[in-house]
Design an enzyme around this catalytic site. Structure first.
Site, PDB file in Angstrom:
ATOM      1  N   HIS A  40      -1.702  -6.226  11.902  1.00 52.92           N
ATOM      2  CA  HIS A  40      -0.703  -7.206  12.339  1.00 52.92           C
ATOM      3  C   HIS A  40      -0.799  -7.399  13.850  1.00 52.92           C
ATOM      4  O   HIS A  40       0.074  -6.981  14.605  1.00 52.92           O
ATOM      5  CB  HIS A  40       0.696  -6.749  11.934  1.00 52.92           C
ATOM      6  CG  HIS A  40       0.969  -6.925  10.478  1.00 52.92           C
ATOM      7  ND1 HIS A  40       1.956  -6.250   9.807  1.00 52.92           N
ATOM      8  CD2 HIS A  40       0.357  -7.702   9.550  1.00 52.92           C
ATOM      9  CE1 HIS A  40       1.956  -6.596   8.539  1.00 52.92           C
ATOM     10  NE2 HIS A  40       0.993  -7.479   8.357  1.00 52.92           N
ATOM     11  N   HIS A 123       6.791  -6.855   3.001  1.00 52.68           N
ATOM     12  CA  HIS A 123       5.735  -6.138   3.727  1.00 52.68           C
ATOM     13  C   HIS A 123       4.581  -5.834   2.760  1.00 52.68           C
ATOM     14  O   HIS A 123       4.806  -5.389   1.635  1.00 52.68           O
ATOM     15  CB  HIS A 123       6.275  -4.840   4.321  1.00 52.68           C
ATOM     16  CG  HIS A 123       5.376  -4.222   5.337  1.00 52.68           C
ATOM     17  ND1 HIS A 123       4.279  -3.481   4.990  1.00 52.68           N
ATOM     18  CD2 HIS A 123       5.409  -4.250   6.699  1.00 52.68           C
ATOM     19  CE1 HIS A 123       3.665  -3.063   6.097  1.00 52.68           C
ATOM     20  NE2 HIS A 123       4.342  -3.524   7.139  1.00 52.68           N
ATOM     21  N   GLU A 125       2.455  -3.486   2.490  1.00 53.08           N
ATOM     22  CA  GLU A 125       2.399  -2.113   1.999  1.00 53.08           C
ATOM     23  C   GLU A 125       3.375  -1.927   0.839  1.00 53.08           C
ATOM     24  O   GLU A 125       3.036  -1.314  -0.185  1.00 53.08           O
ATOM     25  CB  GLU A 125       2.733  -1.137   3.131  1.00 53.08           C
ATOM     26  CG  GLU A 125       2.715   0.323   2.683  1.00 53.08           C
ATOM     27  CD  GLU A 125       3.237   1.273   3.740  1.00 53.08           C
ATOM     28  OE1 GLU A 125       4.032   2.171   3.397  1.00 53.08           O
ATOM     29  OE2 GLU A 125       2.847   1.118   4.912  1.00 53.08           O
ATOM     30  N   THR A 161       5.792   3.616   4.909  1.00 48.41           N
ATOM     31  CA  THR A 161       5.335   4.631   5.874  1.00 48.41           C
ATOM     32  C   THR A 161       5.795   4.357   7.300  1.00 48.41           C
ATOM     33  O   THR A 161       5.853   5.278   8.121  1.00 48.41           O
ATOM     34  CB  THR A 161       3.798   4.733   5.877  1.00 48.41           C
ATOM     35  OG1 THR A 161       3.251   3.442   6.177  1.00 48.41           O
ATOM     36  CG2 THR A 161       3.292   5.215   4.533  1.00 48.41           C
TER      37      THR A 161
END
Length: 722
Positions: A40, A123, A125, A161
């Site tokens: 990002h 997101h 992830e 995370t």
């Protein structure tokens, strides 16, 4: 000013692993695309594009031959299935900490009523984790999200995370109140936790904070929120261009933190810029302190001198005191550091004697006449000349006032220099020393500072290479109070580069043939250095034959001749052509293919009247239906299929019309029982050889009476359509 860089600033383990692996594969010549932005950070994504590594949002955008890089955020299992099904090669750069979450939720999703993910639903992830967690996966980012959870008895709770530890703890506490049997798998990356804790500690003791990272980066945004909570003077920047140095005035401690997607070179640029600012501040404070010390020393000396004069006066006789007092009134009053005017009364090889209206004459020694101290007094002044000087001491030990012209000469020279200053003029200066944030030099006898960012067109790690060099510079700033310059060698280099480019572009003419060196290959073409500037050789202008990638024809550092197709000096663009200097495939056909030769080719198209056989790219020959077999056939497909490799004999070659007639039958044995048919076929071959085969072709036939042709017309005349 103290500048502190956080220990955990920049790429985390997972990101660095993905970046290093991707760049290594690109260096090895792999054609790569990343599934989503690799990190990002917009600046770094643009850097990857320059390396030929593009970003795609879905597998539908993957081009043939490309290898897909799965970024550190990871993907859902469906993505791997699609890659395998479509036969697309890929490199898995999923962060091990993220992969650990995938493995845990995949293994335990059947053991719990729900998998709850603390994080942002959009997101990447979290999207990947949700895919591995199955249909009973829920994402929560606030207490409101928890209140909308369905009633369940057990749940496994995992965390994005990069989520803040405080937020994770607060939300898990809420989840436990609703689901007492909830089990927490604290999957926040240890580096993330350390980064956030370090940011908090630095913010608590700093006067200013700088947070570096992309505005889209989730983990960087969290660092900014933590820093702002404890330090109001916090800047969130993506590059050094956004840094506001004026916010650091009167700051003693400034800390730099960076998100996991911030490249190290951006952090170094910010540090360098801040160091340059710090150096300027320190230098200003040192000069100010020196001036204050000089004023204090001067006052002390004046006090001592006044006391000495007073003591001397007290020792004189009473009768002389009155006389001297009256005489004293006729003299001017002077003090150390004062500028006085006088008249030259005597000039020698070593000094100038000046009447300044004081009880003692003023003496200017040779070394005090100019800043260099090597000028001849007789060359500068004659008795009777008016002169201005600075009082150095009231008694030089011989009863004279010690004067100096150094400061006045310096001021006059400075004023003349500033008055005649041309911002476009180029000066020369020699680098004498490396200091924090840049190098020191002298310009016209005055201190000059060249920031590290102004020494070269590119980043230089070791500034000591400039020591002893004489550089051409331009003045970009002046500190008039301290009589100091800020210089730039970079501006001169840019001007020289632009001038050189102008000359190069002016030398180019459309249609000219020039030599060049292939510098970089991309999906859309090649960049070729032609005399110092790069021109674009588009993939369509590399070969007359369609190619998938420029590397099929060219190699980096290869020397080639190219034709200039277009020149745009204003936009500094040059369009080049390589194929334009190469012969077209059909230009060589009459020499390469002779009537009677046997050739091999691949069937690429089949029409009702025959088959087209590719002899080489863009060069095709026609095998008429009568020349396909040694017997009469109804359809070409009865004998040939697209993709078949066949041998044929050349019957005719017409370079102007780009036509080659071929025969497979000529290489086959003719059965006796079909001799009659063969004779008919030969007649048909003779008739066809003089006819056109393009869409405008028309073939004459003798038609039977209409009544007889009603039922057999379609059978007799197949469509003549390519």
């Amino acid at each position: 000013m103290q500048i502190i860089r956080a220990k955990h600033a920049g790429f985390c383990f997972g990101v660095k692993r993905a970046v290093d692996k991707t760049l290594q594969l690109a260096k090895e010549g792999k054609k790569l695309c990343t599934l989503g932005d690799l990190i990002h950070n917009t600046i770094f994504v643009e850097y990857l594009k320059e390396k030929g590594i593009r970003s795609v949002e879905s597998l539908l955008e993957v081009q043939e031959g490309e290898c897909v890089v799965i970024r550190s955020h990871g993907v859902a299992p469906e993505c791997y299935e699609q890659l395998e099904a479509q036969g697309i090669s890929y490199v898995d750069c999923t962060c091990p900490f993220v992969a650990r979450i995938h493995e845990r939720v995949s293994r335990e999703k059947s053991c719990h009523d729900a998998i709850i993910i603390i994080g942002k639903a959009e997101h990447p992830e979290v999207v990947g984790i949700k895919g591995w967690a199955g249909e009973h996966a829920y994402v929560v980012a606030s207490p409101e999200d928890i209140r909308h959870l369905p009633p369940v008895n057990t749940a496994l709770v995992v965390c994005q995370t990069t989520i803040r530890q405080e937020l994770a703890d607060a939300l898990f506490s809420e989840i436990q109140q609703r689901i007492p049997g909830a089990e927490l798998f604290n999957s926040i990356c240890e580096t993330t936790r350390q980064r956030q804790e370090e940011t908090r500690l630095l913010a608590q003791k700093s006067d200013a904070m700088v947070v570096i990272g992309d505005k889209k980066s989730s983990n960087t945004r969290k660092l900014y929120e933590i820093a702002l909570k404890f330090c109001n003077n916090t800047q969130y920047i993506e590059s050094v261009d956004e840094l506001l140095l004026e916010k650091f005035l009167n700051c003693d401690i400034i800390s730099i933190v960076a998100g996991a997607s911030a490249p190290d070179w951006i952090i170094r640029e910010v540090e360098t810029q801040m160091s340059e600012f710090e150096h300027a501040q320190v230098a200003e404070e040192e000069v100010k302190a020196a001036e204050e010390q000089a004023e204090a020393t001067e006052a002390a000396v004046e006090a001592e001198e006044a006391a000495a004069v007073e003591a001397e006066d007290q020792d004189k006789n009473d009768e002389n005191t009155d006389f001297l007092a009256e005489l004293e009134k006729t003299f001017v009053k002077i003090r150390r550091g004062q500028f006085v005017k006088g008249v030259v009364v005597q000039v020698s090889d070593d000094e100038v004697c000046v009447n300044i209206g004081y009880k003692s004459d003023g003496i200017i020694r040779k070394e005090d006449l100019t800043a260099e101290g090597d000028a001849s007094p007789a060359d500068m002044f004659q008795p009777g000349d008016e002169i201005e000087a600075e009082v150095i001491t009231l008694n030089d030990g011989e009863g004279n006032v010690r004067l100096s012209r150094k400061k006045i000469e310096s001021q006059l020279k400075w004023k003349e220099l500033i008055d005649n200053l041309d911002p476009e003029k180029t000066y020369e200066c020699k680098v004498v020393k490396v200091i924090k944030g840049g190098v020191l030099s002298k310009l016209e006898g005055y201190d000059a500072f060249i920031p590290a960012s102004q020494l070269s067109l590119k980043y230089i790690e070791d500034l000591s290479v400039f020591v002893g060099q004489t550089l051409e510079v331009k003045i970009i700033d002046i500190d008039k109070r301290q009589k100091r310059f800020v210089l730039s060698h970079k501006e001169v280099l840019k001007a020289q580069q632009e001038e050189a480019e102008k000359k190069i572009f002016a030398s180019f003419e459309k249609g000219a043939v020039v030599k060049g060196v292939v510098k970089r290959l991309t999906d859309f073409g090649a960049f070729v250095d032609v005399g110092g500037v790069d021109g674009l050789l588009h993939i369509t202008d590399i070969s007359w034959v369609r190619i998938k990638h420029p590397k099929d024809v060219l190699q980096e550092n290869q020397e080639i001749e190219v034709k200039i197709l277009n020149v745009d000096p204003e936009k500094k663009k040059i369009s080049l052509g390589y194929k334009q200097l190469q012969p077209r495939p059909w230009d060589l056909v009459p020499e390469k293919y002779l009537v009677g030769d046997t050739v091999e080719g691949k069937v690429v198209r089949i029409a009702p009247f025959g088959a087209f056989v590719e002899l080489e790219p863009t060069v095709e020959g026609l095998v008429h239906i009568s020349q396909v077999a040694n017997r009469r056939i109804e359809k070409v497909e009865d004998v040939l299929n697209v993709g078949d490799v066949v041998n044929a004999k050349i019957l005719e070659v017409n370079g102007e019309k780009r036509r080659i007639s071929l025969s497979i039958r000529a290489l086959l044995d003719t059965p006796k029982q079909e001799a009659a048919d063969t004779q008919d076929d030969a007649a048909e071959e003779s008739s066809y050889s003089g006819k056109k085969r393009d869409r405008e072709e028309r073939i004459s036939y003798t038609l039977p009476p209409v009544e007889e042709a009603k039922t057999s017309l379609a059978d007799l005349f197949p469509k003549m359509d390519d």
